[in-house]
Design a protein around this motif. Structure first.
Motif, PDB file in Angstrom:
ATOM      1  N   VAL A   1       0.859  -1.184   0.000  1.00  0.00           N
ATOM      2  CA  VAL A   1       0.000   0.000   0.000  1.00  0.00           C
ATOM      3  C   VAL A   1       0.892   1.230   0.000  1.00  0.00           C
ATOM      4  N   PRO A   2       0.465   2.313  -0.668  1.00  0.00           N
ATOM      5  CA  PRO A   2       1.296   3.529  -0.687  1.00  0.00           C
ATOM      6  C   PRO A   2       1.333   4.191   0.677  1.00  0.00           C
ATOM      7  N   ARG A   3       2.396   4.941   0.894  1.00  0.00           N
ATOM      8  CA  ARG A   3       2.547   5.743   2.101  1.00  0.00           C
ATOM      9  C   ARG A   3       2.777   7.188   1.676  1.00  0.00           C
ATOM     10  N   PRO A   4       2.541   8.160   2.554  1.00  0.00           N
ATOM     11  CA  PRO A   4       2.677   9.557   2.163  1.00  0.00           C
ATOM     12  C   PRO A   4       4.017   9.895   1.513  1.00  0.00           C
TER      13      PRO A   4
ATOM     14  N   THR B   1      -4.332   8.108  -0.672  1.00  0.00           N
ATOM     15  CA  THR B   1      -5.206   7.800   0.461  1.00  0.00           C
ATOM     16  C   THR B   1      -6.288   6.797   0.068  1.00  0.00           C
ATOM     17  N   LEU B   2      -6.949   7.032  -1.053  1.00  0.00           N
ATOM     18  CA  LEU B   2      -8.022   6.134  -1.469  1.00  0.00           C
ATOM     19  C   LEU B   2      -7.493   4.735  -1.785  1.00  0.00           C
TER      20      LEU B   2
ATOM     21  N   ALA C   1      -4.914   3.273  -0.408  1.00  0.00           N
ATOM     22  CA  ALA C   1      -4.654   2.613   0.872  1.00  0.00           C
ATOM     23  C   ALA C   1      -5.942   2.192   1.561  1.00  0.00           C
ATOM     24  N   MET C   2      -6.964   3.042   1.502  1.00  0.00           N
ATOM     25  CA  MET C   2      -8.223   2.757   2.192  1.00  0.00           C
ATOM     26  C   MET C   2      -8.967   1.571   1.589  1.00  0.00           C
ATOM     27  N   TRP C   3      -8.821   1.370   0.301  1.00  0.00           N
ATOM     28  CA  TRP C   3      -9.585   0.302  -0.355  1.00  0.00           C
ATOM     29  C   TRP C   3      -8.764  -0.952  -0.625  1.00  0.00           C
ATOM     30  N   THR C   4      -7.541  -1.013  -0.125  1.00  0.00           N
ATOM     31  CA  THR C   4      -6.720  -2.210  -0.313  1.00  0.00           C
ATOM     32  C   THR C   4      -6.905  -3.148   0.873  1.00  0.00           C
TER      33      THR C   4
ATOM     34  N   ALA D   1      -0.762   5.355   8.827  1.00  0.00           N
ATOM     35  CA  ALA D   1       0.295   5.688   7.871  1.00  0.00           C
ATOM     36  C   ALA D   1       0.583   7.176   7.801  1.00  0.00           C
ATOM     37  N   GLY D   2      -0.383   8.026   8.156  1.00  0.00           N
ATOM     38  CA  GLY D   2      -0.151   9.459   8.150  1.00  0.00           C
ATOM     39  C   GLY D   2      -0.780  10.234   7.010  1.00  0.00           C
ATOM     40  N   TRP D   3      -1.712   9.614   6.278  1.00  0.00           N
ATOM     41  CA  TRP D   3      -2.384  10.307   5.188  1.00  0.00           C
ATOM     42  C   TRP D   3      -3.392  11.349   5.679  1.00  0.00           C
ATOM     43  N   LEU D   4      -3.850  11.230   6.901  1.00  0.00           N
ATOM     44  CA  LEU D   4      -5.034  11.953   7.353  1.00  0.00           C
ATOM     45  C   LEU D   4      -4.693  13.060   8.348  1.00  0.00           C
ATOM     46  N   THR D   5      -5.645  13.990   8.522  1.00  0.00           N
ATOM     47  CA  THR D   5      -5.504  14.948   9.605  1.00  0.00           C
ATOM     48  C   THR D   5      -5.550  14.197  10.932  1.00  0.00           C
ATOM     49  N   ARG D   6      -5.051  14.822  11.970  1.00  0.00           N
ATOM     50  CA  ARG D   6      -5.045  14.142  13.268  1.00  0.00           C
ATOM     51  C   ARG D   6      -6.454  13.789  13.716  1.00  0.00           C
TER      52      ARG D   6
END
Length: 233
Positions: free
Chosen positions: A90-93, A108-109, A111-114, A133-138
Motif C-alpha cells: 500500500v502507498p505511504r505519504p 489515500t483512497l 490505501a483505504m480500499w486495499t 500511515a499518516g495520510w489523514l488529519t489528526r
C-alpha cells in the motif's frame, strides 16, 4: 452554496470509513452492510459522475488510473513483505508529492480500499492502516484509528477469506462540475474507486465501484496536504 459544499456540511459527523466498497457488489444484507460499515454515505441528487454508486452491482467498468496487478501467490517479493502488509503493498505519504492534492487523494483512497484477508481481520483494518500511515488529519485519523470492529465482518468477507483473497484498486477522476476551486489550504477531489478481489487459488469476482469525495486541507500554502474527510456514494 455549491452542491459539493452541501456535501461537506453533511459529512461533518464522520464515522469510521472501513471502505469495503468492493463488497457492495453482492446482494445479501450482510454484504451491503459490510460495504457501508462506518462510511459516511452521500446519496444525493444533482450533478454527479456517471459512475455507479456504493450500492452498485458488480460492474465490469474499468476506470482509468493506476491499478495494482495481481501478484503471484508465494512469490519471493510477497515473502519479503513486512507482516501485516497487503498483497501488492500500500502507498505511504512519502511515496507521493505531498504538496500535490491529486497525489495525496489518490494515495489515500488506494490505501483505504486495499484489503487482504490473509493479514486483515475485516474490512475496517484498511481504514485503520491508512490512519496509522499518516495520510489523514489528526482528527480524522483518531476517528478512523480509534474504532474497532464491533461485529463479524460479514458473509462476503468470509467468502473472500475462504479464497485467501486480496483486492486491487483502480482510480478514475470524475469531478463534479460544482466542485469548488482550490484555495491555498482547502481542496476537494472526486474519484471513482474500483476494486477487484483476487483469490490466491485463482478465484476472482467482477469489479465494483463507488464514488469518493475527498476533502483535503493544509495549514499553509507551503505545507503538505492531508485528508480531512472521505465520503462515498
Amino acid at each position: 452554496m455549491t452542491a459539493l459544499g452541501r456535501r461537506a456540511g453533511t459529512a461533518a459527523a464522520v464515522l469510521t470509513l472501513t471502505l469495503a466498497a468492493s463488497l457492495a457488489g453482492c446482494g445479501s444484507e450482510d454484504e451491503r452492510s459490510a460495504a457501508s460499515e462506518g462510511a459516511t454515505q452521500q446519496p444525493r441528487a444533482g450533478a454527479t459522475p456517471s459512475a455507479s454508486g456504493s450500492s452498485a452491482s458488480e460492474s465490469s467498468a474499468s476506470p482509468g488510473g493506476a491499478s495494482h496487478p495481481p501478484s503471484p501467490s508465494g512469490s519471493a517479493e510477497a515473502e519479503k513483505k513486512p507482516p501485516g502488509t497487503p498483497e501488492g503493498g500500500v502507498p505511504r505519504p512519502g511515496d507521493v508529492d505531498e504538496k500535490d492534492p491529486d497525489e495525496v487523494a489518490e494515495g489515500t483512497l488506494t490505501a483505504m480500499w486495499t484489503h487482504d484477508t490473509t493479514v486483515d481481520d475485516g474490512p475496517g483494518d484498511a481504514a485503520r492502516r491508512t490512519a496509522d500511515a499518516g495520510w489523514l488529519t489528526r482528527s480524522y485519523a483518531r476517528t478512523l484509528g480509534g474504532r474497532r470492529a464491533g461485529s463479524a465482518p460479514g458473509a462476503q468477507w468470509q467468502r473472500w477469506a475462504d479464497h485467501r483473497a486480496y483486492t486491487t484498486v483502480a482510480l478514475d477522476r470524475t469531478e463534479d462540475a460544482a466542485k469548488p476551486e482550490d484555495t491555498d489550504t482547502v481542496a476537494w477531489r472526486q474519484l471513482t474507486v474500483t476494486t477487484t478481489p483476487h483469490g490466491r487459488d485463482g478465484w476472482t469476482r467482477e469489479p465494483a465501484s463507488v464514488v469518493a469525495y475527498v476533502h483535503l486541507v493544509r495549514k499553509s500554502a507551503d505545507a503538505d496536504w492531508r485528508v480531512a474527510d472521505v465520503t462515498v456514494r
